[in-house]
Design a protein around this motif. Structure first.
Motif, mmCIF file in Angstrom:
data_model
loop_
_atom_site.group_PDB
_atom_site.id
_atom_site.type_symbol
_atom_site.label_atom_id
_atom_site.label_comp_id
_atom_site.label_asym_id
_atom_site.label_seq_id
_atom_site.Cartn_x
_atom_site.Cartn_y
_atom_site.Cartn_z
ATOM 1 N N GLU A 113 -4.807 -21.859 -2.157
ATOM 2 C CA GLU A 113 -5.529 -20.609 -1.865
ATOM 3 C C GLU A 113 -5.406 -19.631 -3.023
ATOM 4 O OE1 GLU A 113 -5.179 -19.873 2.882
ATOM 5 O OE2 GLU A 113 -3.441 -19.304 1.684
ATOM 6 N N LYS A 114 -6.431 -18.833 -3.186
ATOM 7 C CA LYS A 114 -6.382 -17.702 -4.113
ATOM 8 C C LYS A 114 -5.819 -16.516 -3.345
ATOM 9 C CE LYS A 114 -10.172 -19.360 -6.913
ATOM 10 N NZ LYS A 114 -11.508 -19.089 -7.451
ATOM 11 N N ARG A 115 -4.740 -15.951 -3.860
ATOM 12 C CA ARG A 115 -4.035 -14.895 -3.140
ATOM 13 C C ARG A 115 -3.789 -13.688 -4.020
ATOM 14 N NH1 ARG A 115 0.698 -18.269 0.118
ATOM 15 N NH2 ARG A 115 -0.731 -19.629 1.262
ATOM 16 N N VAL A 116 -3.558 -12.557 -3.359
ATOM 17 C CA VAL A 116 -3.131 -11.338 -4.051
ATOM 18 C C VAL A 116 -1.905 -10.776 -3.346
ATOM 19 C CG1 VAL A 116 -5.415 -10.729 -4.946
ATOM 20 C CG2 VAL A 116 -4.697 -9.838 -2.724
ATOM 21 N N ARG A 117 -1.048 -10.168 -4.134
ATOM 22 C CA ARG A 117 0.083 -9.420 -3.590
ATOM 23 C C ARG A 117 -0.305 -7.948 -3.637
ATOM 24 N NH1 ARG A 117 4.705 -11.317 -2.651
ATOM 25 N NH2 ARG A 117 4.442 -13.002 -4.184
ATOM 26 N N VAL A 118 -0.051 -7.256 -2.532
ATOM 27 C CA VAL A 118 -0.413 -5.846 -2.412
ATOM 28 C C VAL A 118 0.862 -5.057 -2.094
ATOM 29 C CG1 VAL A 118 -1.858 -4.164 -1.199
ATOM 30 C CG2 VAL A 118 -2.666 -6.529 -1.484
ATOM 31 N N GLU A 119 1.184 -4.096 -2.927
ATOM 32 C CA GLU A 119 2.282 -3.173 -2.621
ATOM 33 C C GLU A 119 1.711 -2.132 -1.670
ATOM 34 O OE1 GLU A 119 5.501 -3.563 -3.566
ATOM 35 O OE2 GLU A 119 4.793 -5.441 -4.465
ATOM 36 N N ILE A 120 2.411 -1.880 -0.573
ATOM 37 C CA ILE A 120 1.915 -0.965 0.449
ATOM 38 C C ILE A 120 2.950 0.125 0.712
ATOM 39 C CG2 ILE A 120 0.323 -2.569 1.563
ATOM 40 C CD1 ILE A 120 2.536 -3.313 3.532
ATOM 41 N N ALA A 121 2.472 1.268 1.179
ATOM 42 C CA ALA A 121 3.373 2.377 1.496
ATOM 43 C C ALA A 121 2.740 3.268 2.544
ATOM 44 C CB ALA A 121 3.681 3.194 0.241
ATOM 45 N N ALA A 122 3.622 3.958 3.282
ATOM 46 C CA ALA A 122 3.196 4.992 4.230
ATOM 47 C C ALA A 122 3.911 6.272 3.832
ATOM 48 C CB ALA A 122 3.555 4.601 5.658
ATOM 49 N N ALA A 123 3.192 7.380 3.875
ATOM 50 C CA ALA A 123 3.775 8.670 3.505
ATOM 51 C C ALA A 123 3.240 9.758 4.419
ATOM 52 C CB ALA A 123 3.448 9.007 2.049
ATOM 53 N N THR A 124 4.068 10.773 4.629
ATOM 54 C CA THR A 124 3.641 11.916 5.442
ATOM 55 C C THR A 124 2.866 12.900 4.588
ATOM 56 O OG1 THR A 124 5.568 13.305 5.010
ATOM 57 C CG2 THR A 124 5.755 11.690 6.823
ATOM 58 N N ASP A 125 2.184 13.800 5.278
ATOM 59 C CA ASP A 125 1.462 14.856 4.577
ATOM 60 C C ASP A 125 2.421 15.847 3.912
ATOM 61 O OD1 ASP A 125 2.128 15.420 7.260
ATOM 62 O OD2 ASP A 125 0.664 17.013 7.391
ATOM 63 N N LYS A 126 3.702 15.733 4.194
ATOM 64 C CA LYS A 126 4.709 16.565 3.529
ATOM 65 C C LYS A 126 5.210 15.909 2.254
ATOM 66 C CE LYS A 126 6.118 18.567 7.916
ATOM 67 N NZ LYS A 126 5.164 17.846 8.740
ATOM 68 N N GLY A 127 4.722 14.701 1.961
ATOM 69 C CA GLY A 127 5.083 14.022 0.726
ATOM 70 C C GLY A 127 6.239 13.049 0.826
ATOM 71 N N ASP A 128 6.748 12.809 2.041
ATOM 72 C CA ASP A 128 7.847 11.867 2.219
ATOM 73 C C ASP A 128 7.300 10.451 2.387
ATOM 74 O OD1 ASP A 128 9.857 13.896 2.258
ATOM 75 O OD2 ASP A 128 9.374 14.306 4.361
ATOM 76 N N THR A 129 7.723 9.527 1.526
ATOM 77 C CA THR A 129 7.367 8.124 1.690
ATOM 78 C C THR A 129 8.284 7.550 2.754
ATOM 79 O OG1 THR A 129 6.640 7.940 -0.603
ATOM 80 C CG2 THR A 129 7.167 5.884 0.538
ATOM 81 N N THR A 130 7.697 7.110 3.863
ATOM 82 C CA THR A 130 8.484 6.663 5.009
ATOM 83 C C THR A 130 8.667 5.153 5.060
ATOM 84 O OG1 THR A 130 6.509 6.667 6.400
ATOM 85 C CG2 THR A 130 7.847 8.669 6.389
ATOM 86 N N LEU A 131 7.748 4.409 4.473
ATOM 87 C CA LEU A 131 7.861 2.948 4.392
ATOM 88 C C LEU A 131 7.329 2.487 3.050
ATOM 89 C CD1 LEU A 131 7.008 3.412 7.656
ATOM 90 C CD2 LEU A 131 7.286 0.972 7.592
ATOM 91 N N GLN A 132 7.956 1.434 2.528
ATOM 92 C CA GLN A 132 7.466 0.752 1.336
ATOM 93 C C GLN A 132 7.551 -0.736 1.595
ATOM 94 O OE1 GLN A 132 10.224 2.536 -1.542
ATOM 95 N NE2 GLN A 132 8.426 3.403 -2.555
ATOM 96 N N GLY A 133 6.571 -1.476 1.125
ATOM 97 C CA GLY A 133 6.611 -2.906 1.356
ATOM 98 C C GLY A 133 5.548 -3.632 0.550
ATOM 99 N N SER A 134 5.277 -4.843 0.986
ATOM 100 C CA SER A 134 4.269 -5.643 0.306
ATOM 101 C C SER A 134 3.634 -6.605 1.306
ATOM 102 C CB SER A 134 4.884 -6.418 -0.865
ATOM 103 O OG SER A 134 5.799 -7.377 -0.400
ATOM 104 N N ALA A 135 2.519 -7.133 0.882
ATOM 105 C CA ALA A 135 1.815 -8.134 1.676
ATOM 106 C C ALA A 135 1.184 -9.132 0.707
ATOM 107 C CB ALA A 135 0.720 -7.482 2.523
ATOM 108 N N VAL A 136 1.029 -10.363 1.184
ATOM 109 C CA VAL A 136 0.285 -11.377 0.447
ATOM 110 C C VAL A 136 -0.919 -11.724 1.299
ATOM 111 C CG1 VAL A 136 0.302 -13.734 -0.438
ATOM 112 C CG2 VAL A 136 2.310 -12.268 -0.753
ATOM 113 N N VAL A 137 -2.081 -11.715 0.653
ATOM 114 C CA VAL A 137 -3.347 -11.914 1.341
ATOM 115 C C VAL A 137 -4.120 -13.018 0.642
ATOM 116 C CG1 VAL A 137 -5.518 -10.788 1.955
ATOM 117 C CG2 VAL A 137 -3.395 -9.472 1.985
ATOM 118 N N ALA A 138 -4.638 -13.961 1.408
ATOM 119 C CA ALA A 138 -5.515 -15.010 0.880
ATOM 120 C C ALA A 138 -6.935 -14.464 0.852
ATOM 121 C CB ALA A 138 -5.437 -16.259 1.742
ATOM 122 N N LEU A 139 -7.578 -14.606 -0.296
ATOM 123 C CA LEU A 139 -8.947 -14.129 -0.451
ATOM 124 C C LEU A 139 -9.875 -15.285 -0.736
ATOM 125 C CD1 LEU A 139 -8.390 -10.935 -2.649
ATOM 126 C CD2 LEU A 139 -8.596 -11.081 -0.169
ATOM 127 N N GLY A 140 -11.136 -15.123 -0.351
ATOM 128 C CA GLY A 140 -12.142 -16.161 -0.596
ATOM 129 C C GLY A 140 -12.646 -16.151 -2.013
#
Length: 140
Positions: A113-140
């Protein structure tokens, strides 16, 4: 809504569409308690949360991770996810707006499969990053 994303049309450094959720309400927390079975009172009981030294209730980390999952599945169909992880880095509170973002950091082939790694994050409107992570996704 998830769309067909083609491997050849994305590049390292590309950002995926942002997801903004909120402001998160106490009602959202109560609904998540019922849906998830996580009835820890730090998420619903102000007095308990204050006694625990939190100042007030906090948003479930796993609810925010669900928002990151929605970020990904709004971009590609769920069956394209191969890996998805995150770590909790800060707390969100009721009335915070959560912004979820992702950036492609790698393109590769694995398992035919052709795949991509994506760095992901969630942050509040106050500027606090609450989660950091990654995902691997298969693309066509």
């Amino acid at each position: 809504m998830a769309t067909q994303v083609n491997y050849d049309d994305v590049n390292v450094g590309d950002e995926i569409p942002t997801l903004v959720v909120g402001p998160v309400t106490r009602h959202d927390l109560a609904l998540y308690c019922g849906a998830s079975g996580d009835h820890n009172p730090i998420h619903t009981d102000s007095d308990f949360a204050k006694k625990a030294g939190l100042g007030d209730v906090i948003v479930h980390g796993m609810l925010q991770m669900a928002y990151l999952g929605r970020l990904l599945t709004d971009w590609v169909p769920q069956d394209r996810l191969r890996e998805f992880n995150s770590r909790f880095t800060a707390m969100a509170r009721p009335h915070d707006t959560i912004t979820c973002t992702g950036k492609i950091t790698e393109k590769f082939e694995e398992g035919g499969e052709k795949r991509v790694r994506v760095e992901i994050a969630a942050a509040t409107d106050k500027g606090d990053t609450t989660l950091q992570g990654s995902a691997v996704v298969a693309l066509g």
